[in-house]
Design a protein around this motif. Structure first.
Motif, mmCIF file in Angstrom:
data_model
loop_
_atom_site.group_PDB
_atom_site.id
_atom_site.type_symbol
_atom_site.label_atom_id
_atom_site.label_comp_id
_atom_site.label_asym_id
_atom_site.label_seq_id
_atom_site.Cartn_x
_atom_site.Cartn_y
_atom_site.Cartn_z
ATOM 1 N N ARG A 60 0.826 -1.204 0.000
ATOM 2 C CA ARG A 60 0.000 0.000 0.000
ATOM 3 C C ARG A 60 0.866 1.263 0.000
ATOM 4 O O ARG A 60 0.501 2.262 -0.630
ATOM 5 C CB ARG A 60 -0.998 -0.010 1.161
ATOM 6 N N LEU A 355 -8.779 0.865 16.522
ATOM 7 C CA LEU A 355 -7.979 1.609 15.545
ATOM 8 C C LEU A 355 -8.147 3.104 15.765
ATOM 9 O O LEU A 355 -7.622 3.913 15.019
ATOM 10 C CB LEU A 355 -8.415 1.241 14.110
ATOM 11 N N PHE A 382 -2.536 -0.268 12.182
ATOM 12 C CA PHE A 382 -1.881 1.010 11.916
ATOM 13 C C PHE A 382 -1.198 1.566 13.174
ATOM 14 O O PHE A 382 -0.447 2.531 13.093
ATOM 15 C CB PHE A 382 -2.898 2.026 11.405
ATOM 16 N N ARG A 391 2.257 5.521 22.853
ATOM 17 C CA ARG A 391 1.036 6.256 23.212
ATOM 18 C C ARG A 391 0.036 5.351 23.929
ATOM 19 O O ARG A 391 -0.707 5.791 24.798
ATOM 20 C CB ARG A 391 0.395 6.875 21.962
ATOM 21 N N THR B 358 -7.302 14.328 15.739
ATOM 22 C CA THR B 358 -7.661 12.922 15.952
ATOM 23 C C THR B 358 -7.694 12.156 14.640
ATOM 24 O O THR B 358 -7.612 10.929 14.633
ATOM 25 C CB THR B 358 -9.039 12.768 16.628
ATOM 26 N N THR B 361 -3.821 9.753 12.973
ATOM 27 C CA THR B 361 -3.503 8.317 12.921
ATOM 28 C C THR B 361 -4.680 7.487 12.430
ATOM 29 O O THR B 361 -4.484 6.443 11.848
ATOM 30 C CB THR B 361 -3.066 7.716 14.294
ATOM 31 N N ARG B 362 -5.885 7.964 12.699
ATOM 32 C CA ARG B 362 -7.057 7.135 12.435
ATOM 33 C C ARG B 362 -7.499 7.196 10.983
ATOM 34 O O ARG B 362 -7.952 6.205 10.425
ATOM 35 C CB ARG B 362 -8.192 7.619 13.330
ATOM 36 N N GLU B 363 -7.393 8.348 10.351
ATOM 37 C CA GLU B 363 -7.975 8.484 9.020
ATOM 38 C C GLU B 363 -6.978 9.008 7.989
ATOM 39 O O GLU B 363 -6.824 8.433 6.915
ATOM 40 C CB GLU B 363 -9.193 9.425 9.091
ATOM 41 N N PRO B 366 -3.610 6.762 7.216
ATOM 42 C CA PRO B 366 -3.976 5.575 6.424
ATOM 43 C C PRO B 366 -4.473 5.914 5.015
ATOM 44 O O PRO B 366 -4.154 5.207 4.056
ATOM 45 C CB PRO B 366 -5.079 4.926 7.274
ATOM 46 N N THR B 395 2.350 11.354 14.594
ATOM 47 C CA THR B 395 1.114 10.608 14.333
ATOM 48 C C THR B 395 0.949 10.219 12.869
ATOM 49 O O THR B 395 0.151 9.348 12.564
ATOM 50 C CB THR B 395 -0.127 11.425 14.765
#
Lengths: 469, 469, 469
Positions: A60, A355, A382, A391, B358, B361-363, B366, B395
Motif C-alpha cells: 500500500r 484503531l 496502523f 502512546r 484525531t 492516525t485514524r484516518e 492511512p 502521528t
C-alpha cells in the motif's frame, strides 16, 4: 535499532529492564500466518514473495506513490496480469526504500534482514540484487524452513485464525506431527465473522456449509447456534483458546431468542437490510459471550475498520490487500448491552482492540479499569509501531493499570517478522517503564517484574494459554 | 530559541540536521499575504498595523482576556469607532504580553523583532515605546520595504489566494515587474469557495460577475462549469499551480450532470436549502478534481472550520478576525465519492489539511498511505506551532511516511512572519528526525536527506513548482 | 517521586521552578470532601475506611480484576452484606497493590503514607498489617484530626459541593467556629444538578423541598427561578464563589421564558420525555449564566460522563462508586447558544472541564482563546494524573496560553490526598515549563512567575477567591 530513549538515565534503565524480557519465549495468541506454512514446512519462495507480495503494509505504501500493486505481484481477482518476476518486484521495493523512512515496516524488515538472515547491508537500488541473492541463498537452506525458524524464533505458541467452516485439516496435520492440538505450538482461533455477517457475499451458502459440517439444521436459529457451538467444541479440541470478531463497529445487542430468530430468517430469505444485518452481528456478540461462559474461549473484538475502502483496489485484487481504512469507533454506548448482561462476570474475558486512539483515555481505559470481563488488546494494525505502542501505555496505564491489558499481539501475516514485532514492543515497553522509574513513579524491581509480565506472563494468562480455565 | 530537544545527544543531531535545511529557500505555496503589498512595494505602516491589527492570532488572545478588538484597531463593519493610534494599540499589546507565553505568536514575533528588525529587548509595558520607536525607524528604511524583505527572506515562491472573480490585475502588475507569472516569485491560487457556497451571502451576484468576466452563460450549469474552467486557465497563465477549497466539512459527492444542474438552478432561484448547498459544495469538489486532471492544478482541501462562530465579533468586525472555531471532521466516508472516482489516479494531487488532530492516525495517514492522489498538508492554523508540528510527525509518519506529506505551508497573512514560521517547522522536523536517529530508527545520512526534502524539495514537487506536469 | 523530566537540563530547571510553587498555599475551589468532616473534626476511622472504602478510583481497579466492591466494604443500597473488617479490606488492597503500578492512585497514596503519616515502607501482602497498625496509631493522635491536617496541609480555602436544597447547617457550624463563611477556609459551591435534571429520580420532590425552603411558589417557572436565586443568595452568604454543573453533554439552549415554562410544567406533570429533559437542562445553563451576571458566581461546567454505566454496580451500591464512564463530548455547537448570549461578557466566568481530551486542541483551547467569558478547567477525574496534566499543557497552551486556564482543581473526596494531588500538578507544570525554558521558548524568570500563577494566583483570581467582584 535500540528504540530506547536517547536520554542516558532512562536509556540505562530501559536496557536493564529490557534484559528481563528479551529472551522470554514469544506468545503469539492472535495472527494471520497461514498454518499450511508450518504444516507443510516447505522452503519459502523468493524474497519478493516473502517480503513484498503478501505484505499489504508494504504494497500500500508503494501504491500510494503510484506503483500499482500489479507491478508488485499482488495476485489479481479479475484476471488482469500481474508481475511474476521476483527480482523485478524486489528492485521496485529497493529503489523506493526511502518511502519507508520512519515506518515500522522498515524497522521490522531491517531487523529480519539482520537478525534472521545476517544481511546488514542497507537496501537501495544499488544493493537490490546483492541482497536478493543473499536472501535467496539463505531461503534455500534447511535452517530457513518454517519449523526451524519457529524454533529459532523461540515462539512458544502461535495462534492462526480460521472460519468455523474450515475443516481444520491443516491443524490436524500439525497435531499429528506433534506441533498442534491443545497446549501445542500452533493452535487455531475461532473467527465466525463470515457466518454472522449477512452482508458478506455468500453468507447463506456458508451457513449451509456449516450445517453440512455439523449435521445440524441451520434452517432455524437454534440450529444455527447449535452448529456454532459444535464447531467451537471442535476448535477447542484443536487447541483454540480464543475467538475473534472483526466487526465494522463495537455495537452489541441482547435480543430475545424470538427477535434474533426473526432476523436470522430474514437473512436466510434474502430479506435482511443493512440495519437487520447490523443488529444480527451485534446480537451475535452477546451470544458468543454466552458460549464463552460455557466453553471458556476468550473473546477478541476488533472493531472499526472500513473494509475495502479502496474500491478499485478491491475490484482488481480482492480483500486484505491494503484497501481498508480505520474510522471513528464508539465503545461506551455500543458495548453496554453486552456489559449489562455479562460485563461483571470474571469468568468472561473480552479483549478489546481499537484503531481509534481517541478511545484510549476517554472510553477504553475507564471501561477496562471498571469491568472484570474487559481487557485491552495491544495497539493494532496502523498503531502497531513504536509511537503507537508508546502512546498506548501513556494513555491507558493511568486508568487501567498494566494488568487490565492483554499483552502484545503481533497480528501479522508475515511469519518472519514475528520476533521483530515482539522485540519492538518489548523495547518500547522498556522505554516507557524506564521513564516511570526515572521520574520516581515506579521502583525498579517492580518495573522489572512488570516488563516480564507484559511480554510473557500476562498474555499467556489472559489468553488462557497457561492451561487455566 | 532553539526548539531543539534539550537532551544532549538529540540536540547535537538536531543541530546538524537543521544545518541541512536552514539556508534552503522558502517555498510558500499557500498563504494569505495581500499581493498588493508586493505589487506596490510601499513601506509598511506603523508597528501596530504590522503586528497587531491584521493578525487575528494576536487580537483574539487579547479579546479572550476582555480587551475588545476595537481597542486594538481592528476595522469595524458596523460603523462603530475603533482605535486609530498605533502607539496606544502597541501599549495594550505590550502590557499584556504575558498572555502569549507558550504560544507560537510570541515565538514568531520575537524572532521577527530579533532577526528582521534587530530588536532584542523583551516587550513589556516598560519597553513598549522604545521598541515601537525602533521598529518605526526601521520600517521607514528602504531595506524594510516588502520586495527587499522578500529577497532578504530568501523566498523562492509565494502563492497568494484569489477568488475566480478577482481580475488578477495585481498579479499582472507583478508579472510586468518581473515578479509574477508562471515560474515567478509571486503567484496566485484559485480559490472558488465564494462561487460554490450558495449559503455565502451574495452568491448569485458573484456568479453573475463570473459570467461577465468570462462571457459564458452562467444561467446554466454547463455554462457555470465552463466559466470556472476559463478562469482556471487565466489563473494558470498567472502562475497558479494549485486551487484551494475551504469547506465546512470534507464531504464529497459525485452527482450526475443532471442532478448537479438541478441544485444549481435551485441555488440561482434562491430555492436551495442547507442540504442542497452542502450537496452542491460536495459535488463541486469532484468537478474540480476532474478539472485538475485536465489542467494540473493541485487541489488543497481545508475542511473543518466553523466560520464566524463568535457572532458578536462577526457582526461588529466581519470575517477573518479570529471568530472561527474548529470542529470534528470526518474524512473516511466523506472523501469516498471523490476517491472512488479519482483517488487512484496519480495525475491527481489532493493536499488534505485538518484542524482535527484525531484524524491523523485514524484516518488521514492511512488514507494518504494508501491512495496515490492524496498528500497530507502541514498542520494548519491552530496547529501550526511547535507542539502541533511535532505531533503531526509523530502521528502521521508511521502510516504515511514522509513522502505522502506535502511540506510546510505557512498559511499566513503576516508577511514578516514567514521566515520565522518556516524556521520553526524546520527546527521541529530536525528535532523529530534527531529522535529517530538517536533511537536507531533512521541513519543520519538519510535523516539529512529527509529534512532537506521536507523543507524544500518535497513542497516544490508536490505543488508542481518545479515545472513538472 | 520527583515527576520531573529525567533529562538533566530540564530536571534542574524544573526543580528551580518548582521551588517557586512548592510552598504556596493550596487553593481548592472544587471538590467533594464532606464538610461534616471539618465541622465535626473527629478522628478518621481505620485506614481501610480512609483509603479504600470511599475512594472509587481504588475500588473500581480492584473490581476490574474480579474483587467485588462488597468485599472492599463499599456500602450497599440493596441490603446485601458487605465486609466490615477494616483489616480484611486492607489486606485485599495490599495483596493487589501491583494492579496500581503506573496509576495516580499509587502515587497519591504513597505520598500520603510518606508525607502525612511518615510511613515509607512499600505496601504488600507482607507489610499490610504493619502499615495498617502504624496508620491506625497515627489516626488516633490529635495531630491527625481533620482541622489539624487542614492547617498542616496549608490549605487556604477548600470548597465543598452542595445541592440548593442542602440547608447548609454544616457550613453554618463551620462559620460559627471561624472556619467558614465568605472569605473563610471552608466554603460551599452551588450545585443544582438534582434540581434541573428531570430524569433524576425524585426530581419533583426535590423541587417541592426547594419551594418549602425558600417560601416561593415553585409550581410556576418564574417561582422556580426565584427560588433558585434565593438559594444562590444564601450560598453566597455562606461563602460560595462558584456554581457547578455536571451535565451529560455540553448542550446549551436559550429558550424564551414561555417555552421554558412549558417544559417545566411538563416536568412537574410527569409528562417530560428525554428530549424535554435535555432541553430543560440545556436552557437552565443559560439561566444560570444570567444569574451569574447578577451575583458573580463563577460557573463550572463538567459535561461528558455517562453516569451509572455499570448497572449491576449501581443496583447494588448506588451512585459515585466507580461505575461512571466518559464519552465523546462536543462543545463548539453545543455551547453556541450560551456564547451567543453572554460569551463576550467579561463579567461572566465559565470554567469548562472535559473528559474528552480530543476537544483540547480542536475545540476548547480555540474557544477559551477567543471568548472573554471562557476559562479551561484542569484535567479532571480520569485525566487528573501526570500524563493527563502534561498533555493538558501541551495541547492547550499554544492556542489558549496559560491565562485562559483556571488553575488546578483536585476534585477529590479523599481529604488526605489533597496536598499530594496539588503537588503532582505543580511538579508536572514545572516539568512542562522547564521544557519551554530549555528549548528557548520562555525565559526562566517568566516561567517562574507563571508557575506561581498556575499554582496559586490564577485559581484564586479566576474563582473570585481574592475578594474581587
Amino acid at each position: 535499532m535500540t528504540l530506547f530513549p536517547a536520554e542516558a538515565t532512562q536509556r540505562e534503565i530501559a536496557r536493564e529492564l529490557y534484559a528481563h524480557a528479551r529472551d522470554l519465549p514469544l506468545i503469539s495468541p492472535h495472527g494471520h500466518v497461514d498454518p499450511a506454512l508450518l504444516a507443510n514446512d516447505e522452503s519459502f519462495p523468493d524474497p519478493a514473495r516473502l517480503f513484498v507480495v503478501p505484505d499489504h503494509y508494504v504494497t500500500r505504501m508503494l501504491a500510494s506513490q503510484g506503483i500499482p500493486p500489479a507491478r508488485l505481484g499482488v495476485p489479481s481477482v479479475d484476471g488482469s496480469e500481474v508481475e511474476t518476476d521476483g527480482r523485478a518486484i524486489w528492485r521496485l521495493l529497493a529503489s523506493n526504500w526511502h518511502l519507508f523512512r520512519g515506518t515500522p515496516s522498515r524497522l521490522w524488515t531491517e531487523k529480519v534482514f539482520a537478525e534472521v538472515f545476517g544481511v546488514e547491508k542497507r537496501l537501495s537500488a544499488e544493493t537490490a540484487d546483492e541482497i536478493y541473492d543473499e536472501l535467496s541463498a539463505r531461503l534455500a537452506e534447511p535452517a530457513y524452513r518454517p519449523r526451524a525458524l519457529f524454533t529459532r524464533f523461540n515462539i512458544e505458541v502461535l495462534a492462526t485464525t480460521e472460519s468455523p467452516i474450515d475443516d481444520l485439516s491443516v491443524h490436524a496435520k500439525l497435531a499429528a506431527d506433534g506441533w498442534g492440538g491443545p497446549g501445542g505450538r500452533v493452535i487455531t482461533t475461532f473467527r465466525p465473522d463470515n457466518l454472522v455477517d449477512m452482508e458478506w457475499a455468500g453468507w447463506a451458502g456458508r451457513v449451509a456449509t456449516l450445517g453440512e459440517l455439523t449435521g445440524r439444521d441451520v434452517g432455524t436459529y437454534p440450529g444455527f447456534l447449535a452448529a456454532l457451538r459444535a464447531r467451537r467444541e471442535v476448535f477447542v479440541a484443536a487447541g483454540a483458546t480464543s475467538s475473534d470478531h472483526g466487526h465494522p463497529t463495537a455495537v452489541t445487542l441482547n435480543l430475545s431468542d424470538a427477535d434474533a430468530a426473526v432476523l436470522y430468517r430474514k437473512g436466510l430469505g434474502g430479506a435482511a437490510d443493512a440495519k437487520d444485518a447490523e443488529a444480527f452481528r451485534a446480537h451475535m456478540l452477546v451470544e458468543f459471550a454466552r458460549m464463552s461462559l460455557d466453553d471458556g474461549l476468550v473473546m477478541q473484538l476488533h472493531p472499526g475498520s472500513v473494509r475495502n475502502h479502496n474500491r478499485a483496489l478491491h475490484a482488481r485484487h480482492g480483500r486484505d490487500v491494503g484497501g481498508d481504512i480505520p474510522s471513528a469507533t464508539e465503545y461506551v454506548q455500543a458495548l453496554r448491552p453486552l456489559l449489562d448482561a455479562h460485563g461483571d462476570d470474571p469468568r468472561l474475558r473480552i479483549v478489546l482492540y481499537t484503531l481509534d486512539e481517541t478511545a484510549f483515555t476517554r472510553e477504553l481505559a475507564p471501561l477496562a479499569g471498571g469491568y472484570p470481563a474487559l481487557y485491552l488488546g495491544a495497539p493494532w494494525w496502523f498503531l502497531d509501531s513504536p509511537e503507537g505502542l508508546r502512546r498506548f501505555r501513556e494513555t491507558v496505564t493511568e486508568s487501567a493499570g498494566f494488568y487490565n491489558t492483554a499483552g502484545f499481539v503481533d497480528d501479522t501475516r508475515a511469519f518472519c517478522s514475528i520476533p521483530a514485532r515482539h522485540d519492538v514492543a518489548r523495547r518500547v515497553d522498556a522505554g516507557f517503564l524506564a521513564r516511570l522509574v526515572a521520574e520516581g513513579r515506579l521502583p525498579l524491581d517492580e518495573a522489572a517484574e512488570t516488563i516480564a509480565d507484559l511480554a510473557y506472563h500476562l498474555p499467556k494468562k489472559v489468553f488462557r494459554l497457561d492451561g487455566s480455565a
